[in-house]
Design a protein around this motif. Structure first.
Motif, PDB file in Angstrom:
ATOM      1  N   UNK A   1      -0.349 -11.338  11.659  1.00 21.49           N
ATOM      2  CA  UNK A   1      -0.042 -10.141  12.439  1.00 21.49           C
ATOM      3  C   UNK A   1      -0.160  -8.899  11.548  1.00 21.49           C
ATOM      4  N   UNK A   2      -0.859  -7.906  12.030  1.00 18.98           N
ATOM      5  CA  UNK A   2      -1.066  -6.684  11.262  1.00 18.98           C
ATOM      6  C   UNK A   2       0.212  -5.846  11.260  1.00 18.98           C
ATOM      7  N   UNK A   3       0.530  -5.307  10.093  1.00 17.86           N
ATOM      8  CA  UNK A   3       1.663  -4.395  10.004  1.00 17.86           C
ATOM      9  C   UNK A   3       1.157  -2.970  10.128  1.00 17.86           C
ATOM     10  N   UNK A   4       1.906  -2.173  10.875  1.00 11.08           N
ATOM     11  CA  UNK A   4       1.531  -0.785  11.112  1.00 11.08           C
ATOM     12  C   UNK A   4       2.523   0.145  10.435  1.00 11.08           C
ATOM     13  N   UNK A   5       2.044   1.322  10.039  1.00 13.26           N
ATOM     14  CA  UNK A   5       2.942   2.384   9.634  1.00 13.26           C
ATOM     15  C   UNK A   5       3.490   3.002  10.904  1.00 13.26           C
ATOM     16  N   UNK A   6       4.812   3.081  11.000  1.00 12.39           N
ATOM     17  CA  UNK A   6       5.457   3.623  12.194  1.00 12.39           C
ATOM     18  C   UNK A   6       5.525   5.145  12.097  1.00 12.39           C
ATOM     19  N   UNK A   7       5.112   5.806  13.186  1.00 12.18           N
ATOM     20  CA  UNK A   7       5.025   7.266  13.215  1.00 12.18           C
ATOM     21  C   UNK A   7       5.876   7.810  14.363  1.00 12.18           C
ATOM     22  N   UNK A   8       6.647   8.857  14.075  1.00 15.02           N
ATOM     23  CA  UNK A   8       7.433   9.570  15.070  1.00 15.02           C
ATOM     24  C   UNK A   8       6.872  10.977  15.200  1.00 15.02           C
ATOM     25  N   UNK A   9       6.614  11.413  16.449  1.00 17.68           N
ATOM     26  CA  UNK A   9       6.063  12.743  16.735  1.00 17.68           C
ATOM     27  C   UNK A   9       7.183  13.629  17.285  1.00 17.68           C
ATOM     28  N   UNK A  27      -3.531   2.501  16.487  1.00 27.34           N
ATOM     29  CA  UNK A  27      -3.439   1.124  15.993  1.00 27.34           C
ATOM     30  C   UNK A  27      -4.717   0.690  15.285  1.00 27.34           C
ATOM     31  N   UNK A  28      -5.863   1.212  15.706  1.00 31.58           N
ATOM     32  CA  UNK A  28      -7.114   0.915  14.995  1.00 31.58           C
ATOM     33  C   UNK A  28      -7.092   1.457  13.571  1.00 31.58           C
ATOM     34  N   UNK A  29      -6.302   2.500  13.353  1.00 34.66           N
ATOM     35  CA  UNK A  29      -6.218   3.145  12.042  1.00 34.66           C
ATOM     36  C   UNK A  29      -5.053   2.623  11.197  1.00 34.66           C
ATOM     37  N   UNK A  30      -4.238   1.709  11.770  1.00 35.03           N
ATOM     38  CA  UNK A  30      -3.134   1.123  11.012  1.00 35.03           C
ATOM     39  C   UNK A  30      -1.785   1.781  11.238  1.00 35.03           C
ATOM     40  N   UNK A  31      -1.674   2.566  12.309  1.00 34.18           N
ATOM     41  CA  UNK A  31      -0.439   3.283  12.617  1.00 34.18           C
ATOM     42  C   UNK A  31       0.027   2.917  14.012  1.00 34.18           C
ATOM     43  N   UNK A  32       1.324   3.096  14.253  1.00 29.89           N
ATOM     44  CA  UNK A  32       1.868   2.852  15.586  1.00 29.89           C
ATOM     45  C   UNK A  32       2.851   3.985  15.904  1.00 29.89           C
ATOM     46  N   UNK A  33       2.632   4.641  17.030  1.00 29.63           N
ATOM     47  CA  UNK A  33       3.567   5.677  17.485  1.00 29.63           C
ATOM     48  C   UNK A  33       4.799   4.944  18.020  1.00 29.63           C
ATOM     49  N   UNK A  34       5.945   5.170  17.397  1.00 31.56           N
ATOM     50  CA  UNK A  34       7.154   4.465  17.819  1.00 31.56           C
ATOM     51  C   UNK A  34       8.056   5.344  18.677  1.00 31.56           C
ATOM     52  N   UNK A 102       8.302  17.945   2.049  1.00 26.13           N
ATOM     53  CA  UNK A 102       7.288  17.479   2.992  1.00 26.13           C
ATOM     54  C   UNK A 102       6.025  17.055   2.248  1.00 26.13           C
ATOM     55  N   UNK A 103       5.287  16.132   2.865  1.00 27.89           N
ATOM     56  CA  UNK A 103       4.049  15.630   2.264  1.00 27.89           C
ATOM     57  C   UNK A 103       2.887  16.589   2.497  1.00 27.89           C
ATOM     58  N   UNK A 117      -6.056  12.348  10.205  1.00 25.88           N
ATOM     59  CA  UNK A 117      -6.254  11.008   9.635  1.00 25.88           C
ATOM     60  C   UNK A 117      -6.307  11.046   8.112  1.00 25.88           C
ATOM     61  N   UNK A 118      -6.994  12.032   7.553  1.00 25.09           N
ATOM     62  CA  UNK A 118      -7.049  12.159   6.093  1.00 25.09           C
ATOM     63  C   UNK A 118      -5.650  12.351   5.518  1.00 25.09           C
ATOM     64  N   UNK A 119      -4.872  13.187   6.176  1.00 22.93           N
ATOM     65  CA  UNK A 119      -3.503  13.443   5.718  1.00 22.93           C
ATOM     66  C   UNK A 119      -2.666  12.180   5.827  1.00 22.93           C
ATOM     67  N   UNK A 120      -2.747  11.490   6.963  1.00 24.71           N
ATOM     68  CA  UNK A 120      -1.998  10.242   7.133  1.00 24.71           C
ATOM     69  C   UNK A 120      -2.388   9.206   6.087  1.00 24.71           C
ATOM     70  N   UNK A 121      -3.685   9.053   5.848  1.00 26.05           N
ATOM     71  CA  UNK A 121      -4.149   8.072   4.864  1.00 26.05           C
ATOM     72  C   UNK A 121      -3.694   8.426   3.451  1.00 26.05           C
ATOM     73  N   UNK A 122      -3.708   9.718   3.127  1.00 26.83           N
ATOM     74  CA  UNK A 122      -3.243  10.144   1.802  1.00 26.83           C
ATOM     75  C   UNK A 122      -1.749   9.863   1.649  1.00 26.83           C
ATOM     76  N   UNK A 123      -0.981  10.145   2.697  1.00 30.29           N
ATOM     77  CA  UNK A 123       0.468   9.923   2.671  1.00 30.29           C
ATOM     78  C   UNK A 123       0.786   8.434   2.544  1.00 30.29           C
ATOM     79  N   UNK A 124       0.092   7.604   3.315  1.00 29.33           N
ATOM     80  CA  UNK A 124       0.373   6.169   3.247  1.00 29.33           C
ATOM     81  C   UNK A 124      -0.101   5.573   1.935  1.00 29.33           C
ATOM     82  N   UNK A 125      -1.187   6.086   1.373  1.00 26.87           N
ATOM     83  CA  UNK A 125      -1.644   5.608   0.061  1.00 26.87           C
ATOM     84  C   UNK A 125      -0.608   5.955  -1.004  1.00 26.87           C
ATOM     85  N   UNK A 126      -0.030   7.129  -0.875  1.00 26.59           N
ATOM     86  CA  UNK A 126       1.020   7.547  -1.805  1.00 26.59           C
ATOM     87  C   UNK A 126       2.227   6.618  -1.680  1.00 26.59           C
ATOM     88  N   UNK A 127       2.591   6.244  -0.448  1.00 27.14           N
ATOM     89  CA  UNK A 127       3.695   5.306  -0.235  1.00 27.14           C
ATOM     90  C   UNK A 127       3.377   3.953  -0.853  1.00 27.14           C
TER      91      UNK A 127
END
Length: 139
Positions: A1-9, A27-34, A102-103, A117-127
């Protein structure tokens, strides 16, 4: 099962929230709006129950604004990365949000799928890098 980064808007404008939610194939990008919230108080309730990895928030909102939300999230959930969206280029807002940890800060008029997407990917790579260095430190 793929794990997603959970995102709150968080934004007081429903159309902005819906636009962000429908902007990306999350979800295709590895994130899930929770969840989504219209102000800081609602966001803090969702933070407590859902523990998102990433918070995307507006600055100017009724009640608890984005600056106060950032302070609270960084105090109680320091591992959560925060991306601020704003219509304002006001340097004081920008400076204040970065001082609170803030990131990134993205202007809404310049917001597009690629930049977000670039910002999200940079933030998750940092994590990921932070987690890996913590594992090495503990070994």
């Amino acid at each position: 099962m793929q794990e997603f980064y959970k995102v709150l808007i968080v934004d007081d404008e429903m159309l902005i929230r819906q636009g962000i939610i429908n902007y990306i194939e999350w979800e295709n990008e590895g994130y899930k709006i929770i969840g989504e919230a219209s102000n800081g108080e609602e966001a803090m309730q969702l933070m407590a129950s859902d523990h998102p990895h990433i918070l995307i928030t507006d600055i100017v909102m009724p009640g608890m604004d984005g600056i106060e939300l950032v302070k609270n999230v960084k105090e109680f959930y320091p591992e959560t990365e925060i991306i601020v969206l704003s219509s304002f280029e006001n340097f004081d807002y920008v400076k204040q949000t970065f001082q609170n940890g803030v990131a990134d800060y993205i202007l809404k008029p310049k917001l597009n799928t690629e930049e977000l997407l670039q910002t999200l990917n940079r933030v998750t790579q940092s994590q990921k890098n932070h987690c890996q260095s913590m594992k090495h430190t503990l070994q």
